[in-house]
Scaffold this motif. Structure first.
Motif, mmCIF file in Angstrom:
data_model
loop_
_atom_site.group_PDB
_atom_site.id
_atom_site.type_symbol
_atom_site.label_atom_id
_atom_site.label_comp_id
_atom_site.label_asym_id
_atom_site.label_seq_id
_atom_site.Cartn_x
_atom_site.Cartn_y
_atom_site.Cartn_z
ATOM 1 N N ALA A 5 50.115 98.532 41.170
ATOM 2 C CA ALA A 5 51.070 97.921 42.095
ATOM 3 C C ALA A 5 50.933 96.396 42.086
ATOM 4 C CB ALA A 5 50.867 98.469 43.501
ATOM 5 N N VAL A 6 49.713 95.922 42.052
ATOM 6 C CA VAL A 6 49.466 94.477 42.008
ATOM 7 C C VAL A 6 50.018 93.903 40.700
ATOM 8 C CG1 VAL A 6 47.665 92.701 41.861
ATOM 9 C CG2 VAL A 6 47.472 94.561 43.534
ATOM 10 N N ARG A 7 49.713 94.554 39.587
ATOM 11 C CA ARG A 7 50.165 94.044 38.286
ATOM 12 C C ARG A 7 51.685 94.073 38.184
ATOM 13 N NH1 ARG A 7 50.240 90.271 35.125
ATOM 14 N NH2 ARG A 7 50.507 90.721 32.924
ATOM 15 N N ALA A 8 52.328 95.094 38.721
ATOM 16 C CA ALA A 8 53.793 95.169 38.694
ATOM 17 C C ALA A 8 54.397 93.991 39.458
ATOM 18 C CB ALA A 8 54.271 96.499 39.271
ATOM 19 N N ARG A 9 53.823 93.642 40.593
ATOM 20 C CA ARG A 9 54.319 92.479 41.352
ATOM 21 C C ARG A 9 54.136 91.194 40.552
ATOM 22 N NH1 ARG A 9 52.106 95.482 45.573
ATOM 23 N NH2 ARG A 9 50.168 94.301 45.561
ATOM 24 N N GLU A 10 53.006 91.068 39.856
ATOM 25 C CA GLU A 10 52.774 89.887 39.022
ATOM 26 C C GLU A 10 53.797 89.800 37.895
ATOM 27 O OE1 GLU A 10 47.901 89.775 39.610
ATOM 28 O OE2 GLU A 10 48.752 90.544 37.749
ATOM 29 N N LEU A 11 54.040 90.919 37.225
ATOM 30 C CA LEU A 11 54.999 90.935 36.123
ATOM 31 C C LEU A 11 56.415 90.649 36.617
ATOM 32 C CD1 LEU A 11 53.518 93.912 34.102
ATOM 33 C CD2 LEU A 11 53.611 91.519 33.369
ATOM 34 N N ALA A 12 56.757 91.107 37.808
ATOM 35 C CA ALA A 12 58.065 90.791 38.386
ATOM 36 C C ALA A 12 58.164 89.288 38.664
ATOM 37 C CB ALA A 12 58.289 91.598 39.660
ATOM 38 N N ALA A 13 57.108 88.705 39.207
ATOM 39 C CA ALA A 13 57.104 87.267 39.493
ATOM 40 C C ALA A 13 57.215 86.438 38.209
ATOM 41 C CB ALA A 13 55.843 86.885 40.259
ATOM 42 N N GLU A 14 56.688 86.972 37.110
ATOM 43 C CA GLU A 14 56.760 86.294 35.812
ATOM 44 C C GLU A 14 58.106 86.502 35.123
ATOM 45 O OE1 GLU A 14 53.555 87.785 33.409
ATOM 46 O OE2 GLU A 14 52.052 87.272 34.921
ATOM 47 N N GLY A 15 58.972 87.342 35.691
ATOM 48 C CA GLY A 15 60.265 87.630 35.083
ATOM 49 C C GLY A 15 60.198 88.682 33.990
ATOM 50 N N ARG A 16 59.095 89.405 33.903
ATOM 51 C CA ARG A 16 58.929 90.442 32.869
ATOM 52 C C ARG A 16 59.435 91.797 33.320
ATOM 53 N NH1 ARG A 16 57.039 88.788 28.005
ATOM 54 N NH2 ARG A 16 55.888 86.861 28.206
ATOM 55 N N LEU A 17 59.271 92.113 34.586
ATOM 56 C CA LEU A 17 59.780 93.361 35.169
ATOM 57 C C LEU A 17 60.973 92.993 36.030
ATOM 58 C CD1 LEU A 17 59.783 96.337 35.929
ATOM 59 C CD2 LEU A 17 57.936 95.862 37.552
ATOM 60 N N PHE A 18 62.161 93.420 35.593
ATOM 61 C CA PHE A 18 63.384 93.030 36.283
ATOM 62 C C PHE A 18 63.792 94.059 37.327
ATOM 63 C CE2 PHE A 18 68.113 92.798 36.379
ATOM 64 C CZ PHE A 18 68.202 91.572 37.004
ATOM 65 N N ARG A 19 63.823 95.337 36.957
ATOM 66 C CA ARG A 19 64.182 96.412 37.887
ATOM 67 C C ARG A 19 63.378 97.650 37.541
ATOM 68 N NH1 ARG A 19 69.002 96.313 40.827
ATOM 69 N NH2 ARG A 19 67.896 97.965 41.900
ATOM 70 N N LEU A 20 63.151 98.515 38.547
ATOM 71 C CA LEU A 20 62.373 99.729 38.332
ATOM 72 C C LEU A 20 62.894 100.824 39.250
ATOM 73 C CD1 LEU A 20 59.917 100.660 36.662
ATOM 74 C CD2 LEU A 20 58.479 100.038 38.601
ATOM 75 N N TRP A 21 63.110 102.002 38.675
ATOM 76 C CA TRP A 21 63.596 103.156 39.430
ATOM 77 C C TRP A 21 62.728 104.367 39.116
ATOM 78 C CZ3 TRP A 21 66.733 100.040 36.435
ATOM 79 C CH2 TRP A 21 67.726 99.314 37.094
ATOM 80 N N ARG A 22 62.773 105.343 40.016
ATOM 81 C CA ARG A 22 62.167 106.648 39.772
ATOM 82 C C ARG A 22 63.252 107.689 40.031
ATOM 83 N NH1 ARG A 22 56.838 107.373 42.296
ATOM 84 N NH2 ARG A 22 56.135 106.817 40.233
ATOM 85 N N PRO A 23 63.590 108.502 39.022
ATOM 86 C CA PRO A 23 64.580 109.557 39.249
ATOM 87 C C PRO A 23 64.118 110.497 40.365
ATOM 88 C CG PRO A 23 64.185 109.266 36.902
ATOM 89 C CD PRO A 23 63.141 108.456 37.631
ATOM 90 N N VAL A 24 65.050 110.904 41.187
ATOM 91 C CA VAL A 24 64.734 111.767 42.321
ATOM 92 C C VAL A 24 64.024 113.025 41.831
ATOM 93 C CG1 VAL A 24 65.736 113.156 44.186
ATOM 94 C CG2 VAL A 24 66.677 110.895 43.664
ATOM 95 N N GLY A 25 62.884 113.314 42.452
ATOM 96 C CA GLY A 25 62.138 114.522 42.149
ATOM 97 C C GLY A 25 61.323 114.470 40.871
ATOM 98 N N GLU A 26 61.256 113.305 40.233
ATOM 99 C CA GLU A 26 60.508 113.193 38.986
ATOM 100 C C GLU A 26 59.362 112.200 39.124
ATOM 101 O OE1 GLU A 26 62.787 112.694 35.434
ATOM 102 O OE2 GLU A 26 64.523 113.720 36.294
ATOM 103 N N LYS A 27 58.404 112.300 38.215
ATOM 104 C CA LYS A 27 57.250 111.415 38.254
ATOM 105 C C LYS A 27 57.331 110.296 37.211
ATOM 106 C CE LYS A 27 54.372 114.229 40.801
ATOM 107 N NZ LYS A 27 53.315 114.012 41.694
ATOM 108 N N ARG A 28 58.443 110.220 36.493
ATOM 109 C CA ARG A 28 58.590 109.155 35.505
ATOM 110 C C ARG A 28 59.325 107.977 36.130
ATOM 111 N NH1 ARG A 28 63.695 109.457 32.392
ATOM 112 N NH2 ARG A 28 64.970 110.983 33.481
#
Length: 97
Positions: free
Chosen positions: A29-52
């Motif tokens: 979770a910490v690394r994802a926030r860092e990557l978002a702040a760096e502009g590397r992670l733009f958007r992220l979703w989880r399909p309903v009922g799935e673990k991917r």
């Protein structure tokens, strides 16, 4: 920077202690926030009922994405990723005119 659609599935080995999984998930979770702040992670979703997860990530190329971006995720050793390079579509309603 190029955009990539990335589908990630995380499979934790059965012999990994719960404390290790919890530690890595918190660090993830910490690394994802860092990557978002760096502009590397733009958007992220989880399909309903799935673990991917499905996300839009940014890197110079796929090699950089896999090694210097996704490869820095604490859960990466347990992840499989399907990476699709993206390009702008001329009819994208969200594109700047």
């Amino acid at each position: 920077m190029q955009d990539f659609l990335v589908e990630i599935t995380t499979t934790v080995p059965a012999d990994v202690p719960a404390e290790e999984v919890d530690r890595r998930r918190a660090a993830e979770a910490v690394r994802a926030r860092e990557l978002a702040a760096e502009g590397r992670l733009f958007r992220l979703w989880r399909p309903v009922g799935e673990k991917r997860s499905i996300g839009v990530w940014r890197a110079a190329d796929e090699a950089e994405l896999r090694t210097e971006v996704l490869g820095t995720l604490p859960l990466w050793p347990w992840m499989t990723a399907v990476v699709t390079p993206l390009e702008p579509h001329p009819n994208d309603p969200g594109a700047p005119r």
